[in-house]
Design an enzyme around this catalytic site. Structure first.
Site, short mmCIF file in Angstrom:
data_model
loop_
_atom_site.label_atom_id
_atom_site.label_comp_id
_atom_site.label_asym_id
_atom_site.label_seq_id
_atom_site.Cartn_x
_atom_site.Cartn_y
_atom_site.Cartn_z
N ASP A 74 0.81 -1.23 0.00
CA ASP A 74 0.00 0.00 0.00
C ASP A 74 0.85 1.27 0.00
OD1 ASP A 74 -2.60 -0.87 -0.25
OD2 ASP A 74 -2.94 -1.07 1.90
N LYS A 77 -0.43 4.77 -1.00
CA LYS A 77 -1.37 5.56 -0.20
C LYS A 77 -0.78 6.87 0.29
CE LYS A 77 -4.56 1.97 1.36
NZ LYS A 77 -5.10 1.22 2.51
N HIS A 135 -2.81 -6.51 -5.91
CA HIS A 135 -3.47 -7.01 -4.70
C HIS A 135 -4.91 -6.55 -4.55
CE1 HIS A 135 -2.28 -3.10 -2.97
NE2 HIS A 135 -3.09 -3.34 -1.96
#
Length: 207
Positions: A74, A77, A135
């Site tokens: 991630d 982000k 993902h």
């Protein structure tokens, strides 16, 4: 050669820690999340290796790279505004479209960090790009960013999908409370063949 290899490994670890550190600074992820997802990845890969389909793919070296690049899933982000990223409630459709961009932000940042042609990317970067970029794909083809389906989704992405969802449901987040364990298990089973790879779900349940 051994010394150069060690230097390269050290540089890789430093790069990963630096990038993950950006998430922790913004309170996007915690060290506990990083540790949990790495442990789950290790257990899942070692169990999945007993499946004939994956035993030649999931070598010790491949599993090692999967584990150490897991925390980067991630990283994109960091490019999402706080009012969306840390919103204590459900996102609007417009906000969700912005949130989805974190996948492209992540893959672009990692490629830029390497400063080389795509075919020259180091092995660990290729695996990390599959984890970051895939993902949020779903086995039934309804995920993002590319809408890939089945085994067209890279294996690192299929593994990270179930790990990420499991950890997200099991823990309290700014937008939700932690789910009870039985509900998490029921959800993952329900999404077998829909969100998640059936083989991976079966192995996950046995791990």
């Amino acid at each position: 050669v051994a010394e150069r290899t060690k230097e390269a490994e050290t540089a890789t670890d430093i790069t990963i820690r630096a990038l993950v550190g950006l998430l922790e600074i913004r309170d996007i992820e915690s060290f506990r999340h990083t540790t949990r997802t790495q442990m789950i990845m290790k257990t899942l890969c070692e169990s999945l290796r007993s499946n004939d389909k994956y035993k030649d793919i999931l070598t010790d070296g491949y599993i090692f790279e999967l584990i150490r690049t897991t925390p980067l899933h991630d990283i994109g982000k960091v490019g999402i505004p706080d009012n969306i990223l840390l919103k204590p409630g459900k996102l609007t459709q417009e906000e969700f479209e912005i949130m989805k961009k974190h996948v492209d932000f992540g893959t672009e940042a990692l490629k830029k960090e390497q400063n080389c042609k795509e075919e020259e990317l180091p092995y660990f970067v290729k695996i990390a790009l599959d984890i970051i970029g895939a993902h949020h794909e779903k086995y039934n083809g309804t995920g993002y960013p590319l809408g890939l389906a089945g085994e067209n989704i890279p294996l690192p992405g299929r593994l990270m999908a179930i790990i990420d969802v499991y950890d997200a449901l099991m823990t309290k987040r700014v937008y939700k409370e932690a789910w009870p364990f039985p509900e998490v298990v029921s959800y993952i089973i329900k999404e077998r063949g829909e969100h998640f790879d059936p083989d991976i779900v079966d192995t996950f349940m046995e791990s």
